[in-house]
Design a protein around this motif. Structure first.
Motif, PDB file in Angstrom:
ATOM      1  N   CYS A  62       0.839  -1.206   0.000  1.00  0.00           N
ATOM      2  CA  CYS A  62       0.000   0.000   0.000  1.00  0.00           C
ATOM      3  C   CYS A  62       0.875   1.257   0.000  1.00  0.00           C
ATOM      4  N   ALA A  63       1.916   1.262   0.810  1.00  0.00           N
ATOM      5  CA  ALA A  63       2.796   2.429   0.876  1.00  0.00           C
ATOM      6  C   ALA A  63       3.540   2.630  -0.445  1.00  0.00           C
ATOM      7  N   TRP A  64       4.036   1.534  -1.050  1.00  0.00           N
ATOM      8  CA  TRP A  64       4.720   1.646  -2.350  1.00  0.00           C
ATOM      9  C   TRP A  64       3.780   2.237  -3.386  1.00  0.00           C
ATOM     10  N   LEU A  65       2.538   1.766  -3.411  1.00  0.00           N
ATOM     11  CA  LEU A  65       1.590   2.252  -4.409  1.00  0.00           C
ATOM     12  C   LEU A  65       1.205   3.709  -4.152  1.00  0.00           C
ATOM     13  N   THR A  66       1.103   4.090  -2.899  1.00  0.00           N
ATOM     14  CA  THR A  66       0.810   5.485  -2.575  1.00  0.00           C
ATOM     15  C   THR A  66       1.950   6.380  -3.045  1.00  0.00           C
ATOM     16  N   MET A  67       3.183   5.953  -2.793  1.00  0.00           N
ATOM     17  CA  MET A  67       4.336   6.747  -3.235  1.00  0.00           C
ATOM     18  C   MET A  67       4.392   6.816  -4.762  1.00  0.00           C
ATOM     19  N   PHE A  68       4.066   5.715  -5.428  1.00  0.00           N
ATOM     20  CA  PHE A  68       4.051   5.688  -6.885  1.00  0.00           C
ATOM     21  C   PHE A  68       2.974   6.625  -7.430  1.00  0.00           C
TER      22      PHE A  68
END
Length: 102
Positions: A62-68
């Motif tokens: 979730c955090a990776w996708l938010t940053m992306f």
């Protein structure tokens, strides 16, 4: 550009939903990794022995996708939306940490 830690299906959904070009996709992936590297450099003493790769592997999908998505919005020139996403993410993660302590 590295998609090493990004969940590919989620990233593909964001790419499709926002209509990102290959250049914008690369910029968004780079932004996600720069944000993660910044967090790694500021990590607390409990995680100070971790390499970047070890740290990056513990970052949630979730955090990776938010940053992306944050990087994608910036690449599209949608700064206000990117900042709203970042603010909302902080609120949600802070609430989750507070709930976990109780």
């Amino acid at each position: 550009m590295s998609f090493k830690h990004l969940p590919l299906l989620g990233a593909a959904e964001i790419i499709g939903a926002l209509g990102l070009s290959p250049e914008q996709t690369a910029a968004a992936a780079d932004m996600a990794h720069r944000v993660a590297q910044s967090a790694w450099r500021r990590r607390g003493p409990r995680k100070s022995g971790q390499s970047y790769e070890e740290f990056a592997a513990t970052v949630s999908d979730c955090a990776w996708l938010t940053m992306f998505e944050f990087g994608a919005l910036l690449a599209l020139g949608r700064r206000r939306e990117a900042l709203l996403l970042a603010d909302a993410s902080r609120v949600v993660h802070q609430a989750a940490r507070t709930a976990a302590r109780k």
